[in-house]
Write an enzyme that holds these catalytic residues in place. Structure first.
Site, PDB file in Angstrom:
ATOM      1  N   ASP A   1       1.097  -1.226   0.115  1.00 59.19           N
ATOM      2  CA  ASP A   1       0.280   0.021  -0.519  1.00 59.19           C
ATOM      3  C   ASP A   1       0.820   1.423  -0.205  1.00 59.19           C
ATOM      4  O   ASP A   1       2.402   0.649   0.175  1.00 59.19           O
ATOM      5  CB  ASP A   1      -0.819  -0.550   1.553  1.00 59.19           C
TER       6      ASP A   1
HETATM    7  N1  URA Z   1      -1.358  -6.045   3.749  1.00 56.62           N
HETATM    8  C1  URA Z   1      -1.426  -4.815   3.988  1.00 56.62           C
HETATM    9  O1  URA Z   1      -2.709  -4.684   4.873  1.00 56.62           O
HETATM   10  N2  URA Z   1      -0.748  -3.815   3.344  1.00 56.62           N
HETATM   11  C2  URA Z   1       0.123  -4.340   2.812  1.00 56.62           C
HETATM   12  O2  URA Z   1       0.364  -2.758   1.911  1.00 56.62           O
HETATM   13  C3  URA Z   1       0.796  -5.174   2.739  1.00 56.62           C
HETATM   14  C4  URA Z   1       0.100  -6.158   3.350  1.00 56.62           C
END
Ligand code: URA
Length: 240
Positions: free
Chosen positions: A107
């Protein structure tokens, strides 16, 4: 020899300097292609077919590049975006010829280990749901994380869309108003770690990936920094 890639591009891609530096090396007659001194840096060559030498040393061209990045927050895991900076934008232009892409996604607000490569086969193997490649995250969680969460994650929790997760390993490093944990998951659903904690009524406030398969994030890499994988690191990534 009209096809292929520009000689200066190939050499800069291989780390022999900037295009400007390479032009000067070529002008000085230090580069040979198929035994002939070449003075034209725009000449097109096939780096797999033609023999290139610099100062009498034969070059071996490589097809693939494998990069480990410590992704910072604020950049997106994509190759191009008109508005937002991407992880590929953080790479030196010398790498652009490889057309590397991120293996999976973190993310925008997640930090840590991200692999960039142009090896589609390896990327596929790492991401294929059936392969269950483990991914370990370090996180700060709002609320006290306890053994109930550990047991729930071990059994698998149901996410907001009804999906039941595979068993995951939760290691509680600190249980407090803000807890510190490490979580290893064997799949990669959208926002998975955040949604797993939501399913037990808790909120992730900081998230960093620290390992993928047997490969750990290099502690010497600052946020936004990257390096090419060593042979040993690549083996760890491929050893599945
Ligand atoms: N899980 C999440 O919630 N975000 C990420 O970036 C990776 C795994």
């Amino acid at each position: 020899m009209a096809k292929g890639q520009r000689l200066d591009k190939v050499l800069s891609n291989m780390g022999y300097g900037t295009r400007k530096e390479i032009k000067s090396i070529i002008k000085k007659g230090r580069v040979k292609v198929d035994e002939k001194v070449i003075k034209d840096s725009s000449m097109h060559i096939d780096p797999y077919e033609n023999h290139i030498e610099i100062d009498g040393v034969k070059l071996v061209y490589r097809e693939f590049v494998y990069i480990m990045m410590n992704k910072p927050q604020g950049v997106i895991s994509a190759t191009f975006d008109a508005r937002v900076e991407t992880v590929v934008d953080l790479l030196d232009p010398a790498y652009h010829i490889f057309e590397a892409f991120p293996v999976g996604r973190l993310d925008k607000d997640t930090e840590g280990l991200l692999i960039l490569t142009n090896d589609g086969k390896l990327s596929h193997e790492l991401l294929a749901p059936k392969k269950h490649v483990p991914k370990t995250y370090y996180a700060h969680i709002e609320g006290r994380v306890d053994d109930k969460d550990q047991i729930a994650f071990k059994k698998g929790v149901t996410l907001d869309d009804g999906y039941k997760t595979l068993p995951a390993e939760l290691n509680i490093m600190k249980s407090d108003e803000i807890s510190e944990i490490e979580l290893t998951i064997y799949e990669g659903k959208f926002h998975q770690v955040k949604r797993m904690f939501e399913s037990v009524g808790k909120k992730v406030t900081y998230l960093k990936r620290i390992a993928m398969g047997d490969l750990k994030l290099d502690k010497d890499l600052e946020l936004g920094e990257y390096k090419e994988l060593t042979e040993e690191e690549l083996k760890k990534l491929k050893n599945r």
